[in-house]
Scaffold this motif. Structure first.
Motif, PDB file in Angstrom:
ATOM      1  N   ALA A  29       0.837  -1.208   0.000  1.00 24.23           N
ATOM      2  CA  ALA A  29       0.000   0.000   0.000  1.00 24.23           C
ATOM      3  C   ALA A  29       0.872   1.258   0.000  1.00 24.23           C
ATOM      4  CB  ALA A  29      -0.925  -0.001   1.214  1.00 24.23           C
ATOM      5  N   ALA A  30       1.962   1.214   0.736  1.00 26.20           N
ATOM      6  CA  ALA A  30       2.819   2.393   0.861  1.00 26.20           C
ATOM      7  C   ALA A  30       3.722   2.610  -0.353  1.00 26.20           C
ATOM      8  CB  ALA A  30       3.688   2.273   2.119  1.00 26.20           C
ATOM      9  N   ARG A  31       4.228   1.508  -0.924  1.00 25.47           N
ATOM     10  CA  ARG A  31       5.261   1.654  -1.955  1.00 25.47           C
ATOM     11  C   ARG A  31       4.897   1.092  -3.314  1.00 25.47           C
ATOM     12  NH1 ARG A  31      10.763   0.311   1.121  1.00 25.47           N
ATOM     13  NH2 ARG A  31      11.688   1.727  -0.399  1.00 25.47           N
ATOM     14  N   GLY A  32       3.690   0.535  -3.444  1.00 24.13           N
ATOM     15  CA  GLY A  32       3.252   0.028  -4.732  1.00 24.13           C
ATOM     16  C   GLY A  32       3.696  -1.402  -4.996  1.00 24.13           C
ATOM     17  N   PRO A  33       3.441  -1.889  -6.215  1.00 23.41           N
ATOM     18  CA  PRO A  33       3.732  -3.275  -6.565  1.00 23.41           C
ATOM     19  C   PRO A  33       5.192  -3.649  -6.297  1.00 23.41           C
ATOM     20  CG  PRO A  33       2.491  -2.205  -8.312  1.00 23.41           C
ATOM     21  CD  PRO A  33       2.883  -1.138  -7.338  1.00 23.41           C
ATOM     22  N   ALA A  34       5.379  -4.914  -5.910  1.00 23.00           N
ATOM     23  CA  ALA A  34       6.727  -5.390  -5.586  1.00 23.00           C
ATOM     24  C   ALA A  34       6.814  -6.890  -5.811  1.00 23.00           C
ATOM     25  CB  ALA A  34       7.064  -5.061  -4.138  1.00 23.00           C
ATOM     26  N   THR A  35       8.033  -7.361  -5.997  1.00 21.54           N
ATOM     27  CA  THR A  35       8.295  -8.798  -6.085  1.00 21.54           C
ATOM     28  C   THR A  35       8.558  -9.330  -4.684  1.00 21.54           C
ATOM     29  OG1 THR A  35      10.671  -8.551  -6.325  1.00 21.54           O
ATOM     30  CG2 THR A  35       9.353  -8.498  -8.368  1.00 21.54           C
ATOM     31  N   ALA A  36       8.575 -10.661  -4.560  1.00 24.06           N
ATOM     32  CA  ALA A  36       8.914 -11.276  -3.274  1.00 24.06           C
ATOM     33  C   ALA A  36      10.325 -10.871  -2.852  1.00 24.06           C
ATOM     34  CB  ALA A  36       8.790 -12.792  -3.366  1.00 24.06           C
ATOM     35  N   THR A  64      -2.694  -9.144  -6.401  1.00 22.30           N
ATOM     36  CA  THR A  64      -2.805  -9.686  -7.751  1.00 22.30           C
ATOM     37  C   THR A  64      -1.400  -9.850  -8.312  1.00 22.30           C
ATOM     38  OG1 THR A  64      -4.885  -8.509  -8.038  1.00 22.30           O
ATOM     39  CG2 THR A  64      -3.786  -9.281 -10.034  1.00 22.30           C
ATOM     40  N   PRO A  65      -1.017 -11.094  -8.647  1.00 18.79           N
ATOM     41  CA  PRO A  65       0.302 -11.293  -9.260  1.00 18.79           C
ATOM     42  C   PRO A  65       0.281 -10.845 -10.721  1.00 18.79           C
ATOM     43  CG  PRO A  65      -0.786 -13.410  -8.865  1.00 18.79           C
ATOM     44  CD  PRO A  65      -1.707 -12.337  -8.390  1.00 18.79           C
ATOM     45  N   GLU A  66       1.322 -10.131 -11.116  1.00 17.63           N
ATOM     46  CA  GLU A  66       1.452  -9.644 -12.485  1.00 17.63           C
ATOM     47  C   GLU A  66       2.801 -10.084 -13.026  1.00 17.63           C
ATOM     48  OE1 GLU A  66       1.205  -5.428 -11.828  1.00 17.63           O
ATOM     49  OE2 GLU A  66      -0.980  -5.459 -11.842  1.00 17.63           O
ATOM     50  N   PRO A  67       2.797 -10.870 -14.096  1.00 14.55           N
ATOM     51  CA  PRO A  67       4.080 -11.294 -14.678  1.00 14.55           C
ATOM     52  C   PRO A  67       4.872 -10.087 -15.150  1.00 14.55           C
ATOM     53  CG  PRO A  67       2.240 -12.507 -15.644  1.00 14.55           C
ATOM     54  CD  PRO A  67       1.659 -11.422 -14.808  1.00 14.55           C
ATOM     55  N   GLY A  68       6.157 -10.124 -14.883  1.00  9.57           N
ATOM     56  CA  GLY A  68       7.039  -9.034 -15.305  1.00  9.57           C
ATOM     57  C   GLY A  68       8.132  -9.563 -16.194  1.00  9.57           C
ATOM     58  N   GLU A  69       9.156  -8.771 -16.349  1.00 15.59           N
ATOM     59  CA  GLU A  69      10.276  -9.179 -17.192  1.00 15.59           C
ATOM     60  C   GLU A  69      11.116 -10.249 -16.502  1.00 15.59           C
ATOM     61  OE1 GLU A  69      13.410  -5.676 -16.244  1.00 15.59           O
ATOM     62  OE2 GLU A  69      11.636  -5.105 -17.412  1.00 15.59           O
ATOM     63  N   ARG A  70      11.728 -11.096 -17.292  1.00 17.10           N
ATOM     64  CA  ARG A  70      12.584 -12.189 -16.804  1.00 17.10           C
ATOM     65  C   ARG A  70      11.911 -13.032 -15.723  1.00 17.10           C
ATOM     66  NH1 ARG A  70      17.992  -9.215 -15.446  1.00 17.10           N
ATOM     67  NH2 ARG A  70      16.554  -7.521 -15.125  1.00 17.10           N
ATOM     68  N   ARG A  71      10.670 -13.357 -15.948  1.00  9.16           N
ATOM     69  CA  ARG A  71       9.873 -14.228 -15.068  1.00  9.16           C
ATOM     70  C   ARG A  71       9.715 -13.698 -13.646  1.00  9.16           C
ATOM     71  NH1 ARG A  71      12.068 -20.172 -15.815  1.00  9.16           N
ATOM     72  NH2 ARG A  71      13.576 -19.252 -14.433  1.00  9.16           N
ATOM     73  N   ARG A  76       0.528  -6.725  -6.811  1.00 10.67           N
ATOM     74  CA  ARG A  76      -0.167  -5.443  -6.664  1.00 10.67           C
ATOM     75  C   ARG A  76      -1.307  -5.623  -5.659  1.00 10.67           C
ATOM     76  NH1 ARG A  76      -0.406  -1.075  -9.706  1.00 10.67           N
ATOM     77  NH2 ARG A  76       0.770  -2.077 -11.381  1.00 10.67           N
ATOM     78  N   LEU A  77      -1.469  -4.636  -4.795  1.00  8.32           N
ATOM     79  CA  LEU A  77      -2.549  -4.642  -3.815  1.00  8.32           C
ATOM     80  C   LEU A  77      -3.898  -4.575  -4.518  1.00  8.32           C
ATOM     81  CD1 LEU A  77      -3.008  -4.499  -0.719  1.00  8.32           C
ATOM     82  CD2 LEU A  77      -3.045  -2.031  -0.958  1.00  8.32           C
ATOM     83  N   ASN A  78      -4.861  -5.359  -4.037  1.00  8.91           N
ATOM     84  CA  ASN A  78      -6.232  -5.335  -4.540  1.00  8.91           C
ATOM     85  C   ASN A  78      -7.140  -5.080  -3.341  1.00  8.91           C
ATOM     86  OD1 ASN A  78      -8.655  -5.678  -5.865  1.00  8.91           O
ATOM     87  ND2 ASN A  78      -8.537  -7.904  -5.876  1.00  8.91           N
TER      88      ASN A  78
END
Length: 113
Positions: A29-36, A64-71, A76-78
């Motif tokens: 929520a504070a910093r936006g979408p992130a990977t594990a 919500t998981p969103e595929p990114g570059e290099r797998r 993203r928060l929903n």
């Protein structure tokens, strides 16, 4: 109350019961979408543990998981399930407000006598 609302609320409350999952949601929520990996760098927990928590949060549809570059998968928060859980709590509060007010009135009358 509709069963789907109750089921969604149950999933949200289960997910929110864990402090690590609450920290992950707060971070998103504070910093936006992130990977594990991103989250493991910001929180005192391993990437593997973060991934397990993210899977449960995704099951509850809070992320919500969103595929990114290099797998790399970004999460993203929903907030939609959270709003459903809030509606569930608001309905419960409405159901309790009237009986509690009646009880208070009755007790106040007994105290006055």
């Amino acid at each position: 109350m509709r069963p789907d609302v109750e089921a969604t609320a149950e999933q949200v409350f289960t997910a929110l019961a864990d402090p690590t999952r609450r920290a992950i949601l707060a971070e998103l929520a504070a910093r936006g979408p992130a990977t594990a990996t991103d989250l493991a760098g910001r929180l005192p927990i391993s990437r593997q543990a973060i991934a397990k928590h993210l899977a449960l949060l995704a099951e509850a549809e809070l992320v919500t998981p969103e595929p990114g570059e290099r797998r790399r998968v970004r999460h993203r928060l929903n907030s939609a399930p959270m709003r459903t859980a809030q509606q569930f709590l608001a309905a419960l509060a409405r159901d309790w407000d009237s009986p509690l007010a009646a009880l208070k009135t009755h007790l106040d009358q007994n105290d006055a006598e």
